[in-house]
Every structure is written in structure tokens, then in C-alpha cells.
Design a protein around this motif. Structure first.
Motif, PDB file in Angstrom:
ATOM      1  N   ASP A   9      -2.648 -29.400 -17.606  1.00  0.00           N
ATOM      2  CA  ASP A   9      -2.227 -30.312 -18.676  1.00  0.00           C
ATOM      3  C   ASP A   9      -1.963 -31.741 -18.193  1.00  0.00           C
ATOM      4  OD1 ASP A   9      -0.024 -29.549 -17.216  1.00  0.00           O
ATOM      5  OD2 ASP A   9       1.173 -28.905 -18.934  1.00  0.00           O
ATOM      6  N   LEU A  10      -2.232 -32.016 -16.898  1.00  0.00           N
ATOM      7  CA  LEU A  10      -2.091 -33.392 -16.403  1.00  0.00           C
ATOM      8  C   LEU A  10      -3.462 -33.975 -16.039  1.00  0.00           C
ATOM      9  CD1 LEU A  10       1.156 -33.030 -14.232  1.00  0.00           C
ATOM     10  CD2 LEU A  10       0.927 -34.275 -16.390  1.00  0.00           C
ATOM     11  N   GLU A  11      -4.505 -33.307 -16.520  1.00  0.00           N
ATOM     12  CA  GLU A  11      -5.871 -33.781 -16.286  1.00  0.00           C
ATOM     13  C   GLU A  11      -6.020 -35.218 -16.799  1.00  0.00           C
ATOM     14  OE1 GLU A  11      -8.829 -31.935 -14.381  1.00  0.00           O
ATOM     15  OE2 GLU A  11      -8.238 -30.509 -15.948  1.00  0.00           O
ATOM     16  N   GLY A  12      -6.539 -36.098 -15.939  1.00  0.00           N
ATOM     17  CA  GLY A  12      -6.754 -37.487 -16.357  1.00  0.00           C
ATOM     18  C   GLY A  12      -5.506 -38.362 -16.336  1.00  0.00           C
ATOM     19  N   VAL A  13      -4.384 -37.776 -15.950  1.00  0.00           N
ATOM     20  CA  VAL A  13      -3.129 -38.546 -15.909  1.00  0.00           C
ATOM     21  C   VAL A  13      -2.917 -39.062 -14.493  1.00  0.00           C
ATOM     22  CG1 VAL A  13      -0.625 -38.432 -16.238  1.00  0.00           C
ATOM     23  CG2 VAL A  13      -2.152 -37.149 -17.764  1.00  0.00           C
ATOM     24  N   ALA A 223       8.374 -31.617 -18.965  1.00  0.00           N
ATOM     25  CA  ALA A 223       9.074 -32.626 -19.769  1.00  0.00           C
ATOM     26  C   ALA A 223       8.227 -33.893 -19.905  1.00  0.00           C
ATOM     27  CB  ALA A 223      10.431 -32.944 -19.151  1.00  0.00           C
ATOM     28  N   VAL A 224       7.533 -34.248 -18.830  1.00  0.00           N
ATOM     29  CA  VAL A 224       6.678 -35.442 -18.869  1.00  0.00           C
ATOM     30  C   VAL A 224       5.528 -35.225 -19.860  1.00  0.00           C
ATOM     31  CG1 VAL A 224       5.017 -36.801 -17.525  1.00  0.00           C
ATOM     32  CG2 VAL A 224       7.277 -36.268 -16.561  1.00  0.00           C
ATOM     33  N   VAL A 225       4.919 -34.051 -19.821  1.00  0.00           N
ATOM     34  CA  VAL A 225       3.820 -33.744 -20.750  1.00  0.00           C
ATOM     35  C   VAL A 225       4.323 -33.842 -22.190  1.00  0.00           C
ATOM     36  CG1 VAL A 225       2.324 -31.869 -21.587  1.00  0.00           C
ATOM     37  CG2 VAL A 225       2.466 -32.360 -19.134  1.00  0.00           C
TER      38      VAL A 225
END
Ligand code: CTP
Ligand code: CA
Length: 230
Positions: A9-13, A223-225
């Protein structure tokens, strides 16, 4: 135990994480430092990379730790070097995490030569100057939608408990999230486990049970997501 698969879920971040503890030189061989191991920052970098993020780790004087797979690692020494490196990363990062123990003060003067003791001269007194508050600067310069995360290691004192101090610090710093570790009596510094709270600028307070630093990292990235979806 079989490790459970992490979400991507952090792909591209793009995330930049500071880790370790800065050293502020007194002379060519001596410095003011602190006991940060860097383990929490490295765990944050490793987990973020596993979840698909593009990670830069800005690191100062950790204990011997394996480089997190897939992360770009930038080595710095002083608070000022860390400041420059984090500002450089901030230009393109979506998330900034200050997990490092940054020296609040540096010796005002850095001797060019090793300081000598002498029976004829008085013993030296070290004068200190305030370092810039990197986290506060990152918050001040924050781009639209950029998420800024701070850490706080607190002990209670006669003015309040760990949480009281942390709530005040979150307000003062203006970060989106503050990870609070209770320290003292062998807690947190250099250990494998961490516990504490995750405080949000929106008033949310998530307790973090005692667990591996990778688990705390997962809680933070969750939490960041959530924040980035808003
Ligand atoms: N921090 C920073 N730059 C500094 C000092 C601290 O970016 N010069 C960051 C730390 O990396 C951490 C957060 O600020 O994410 C809180 O650090 P802490 O030392 O707990 O807070 P201070 O504001 O320095 O307050 P204190 O007087 O309690 O040390
Ligand atoms: Ca400090």
C-alpha cells in the motif's frame, strides 16, 4: 512463525526517514553524542520498502545494522548535515519521518587541534549553541499533502507524565503524527522492542503495545496510509 505478507500500500510513495544519533564535534577526535541505536529508523525503512515505498534513509552513527533492502542510504554525521540531507529529500518526498536523535546543541567552537590539558591553564568550559529544529523546519516548509512524522522519547517528571509531555510536543512541532516512546530504565534505547503511543494532530491516540520495532513501524505506516487517503 511464517511472516505474514505485507500489503503493497506504499507503492509509488516516496518516503525519507532519518535514523541514528548525530555527533557534534569538539575537536578532531571528540564529539557530543547520544545513545540512539538507529534500530527504529532502520525498521521503518525496511518495512516501508517491503510495502512498496521508494525509501531514502538518512542515517547518523547507528550501531552495526544491515542496510534495509531496497532503500537508498545517505550517511551523515552532524545535525547540520542531517538537516541539509532531509531538506534535499523533502523537495520530492511524500512522507518525512524524523526518527533520529538530533543533538539539540553543538559546541560553539570546534577546535582545529586536539584539545590539550594543561597544569598552567584553567580547565576548558564547553560553550554550546542551539541546533536548528529539523522537524519544525520540515513542518514549516511542508508541501501540500506532504505527511510529516516526529518521534519523542519521554520520561515523566514532576510537570507531567509521558503522554502529557508528548501532547504538548505534538502541538509545538505541528507534525501530523508523533510516535511517543516511554524511555528510562532500559526502555527503548538500543533495545529490540518499543512501546508507547501514536498521537495524531487530529487528536487520535493509538497505544502501541510492547513489541518489535518492525511492529511499531507497521502501525505507523498504517496511520500514514490512512492520512494520505484523506
Ligand atoms: N528533532 C529535530 N531537530 C532537532 C531536535 C529534534 O528534527 N534539532 C526532532 C527529532 O528527530 C524528533 C522530534 O524532533 O522527531 C522530537 O525530538 P525531541 O528531542 O523529543 O524534542 P525537542 O523539541 O528537541 O525537545 P526536548 O527539549 O524534549 O529535547
Ligand atoms: Ca531534543
Amino acid at each position: 512463525a511464517v511472516p505474514k505478507a505485507l500489503p503493497r500500500d506504499l507503492e509509488g510513495v516516496r518516503v525519507a526517514i532519518s535514523a541514528g544519533g548525530t555527533r557534534e564535534p569538539l575537536d578532531p577526535v571528540r564529539y557530543l553524542g547520544n545513545r540512539s541505536s538507529g534500530k527504529q529508523g532502520y525498521a521503518l525503512a525496511r518495512v516501508a520498502a517491503q510495502r512498496g515505498a521508494e525509501v531514502t534513509l538518512v542515517t547518523a552513527h547507528t550501531v552495526a545494522l544491515p542496510e534495509p533492502a531496497g532503500a537508498k542510504v545517505v550517511h551523515v554525521s552532524t545535525a547540520e548535515e542531517m538537516r541539509q540531507a532531509m531538506h534535499a529529500e523533502a523537495a520530492s518526498a511524500d512522507v518525512l519521518v524524523m526518527a533520529a536523535a538530533v543533538a539539540d546543541f553543538r559546541p560553539s567552537n570546534r577546535a582545529d587541534h586536539k584539545i590539550k590539558k594543561s597544569d598552567d591553564a584553567p580547565d576548558p568550559v564547553v560553550e554550546l549553541a542551539r541546533n536548528a529544529d529539523i522537524l519544525a523546519e520540515l513542518v514549516r516548509n511542508r508541501a501540500q499533502g506532504q505527511v510529516v512524522v516526529g518521534f519523542a522519547a519521554e520520561t515523566g517528571d514532576d510537570k507531567g507524565g509521558v503522554l502529557d509531555h508528548a501532547r504538548v510536543k505534538l502541538k509545538r512541532k505541528g507534525a501530523d503524527l508523533l510516535v511517543v516512546n516511554a524511555v528510562g530504565e532500559g526502555k527503548a534505547f538500543g533495545t529490540e522492542d518499543n512501546s508507547g503511543w501514536l498521537l495524531g494532530a487530529d487528536g487520535t491516540e493509538i497505544p502501541i503495545p510492547l513489541g518489535a520495532k518492525a511492529e511499531l513501524a507497521s502501525t505507523l505506516w498504517d496511520a500514514v496510509v490512512t492520512l494520505m487517503k484523506r
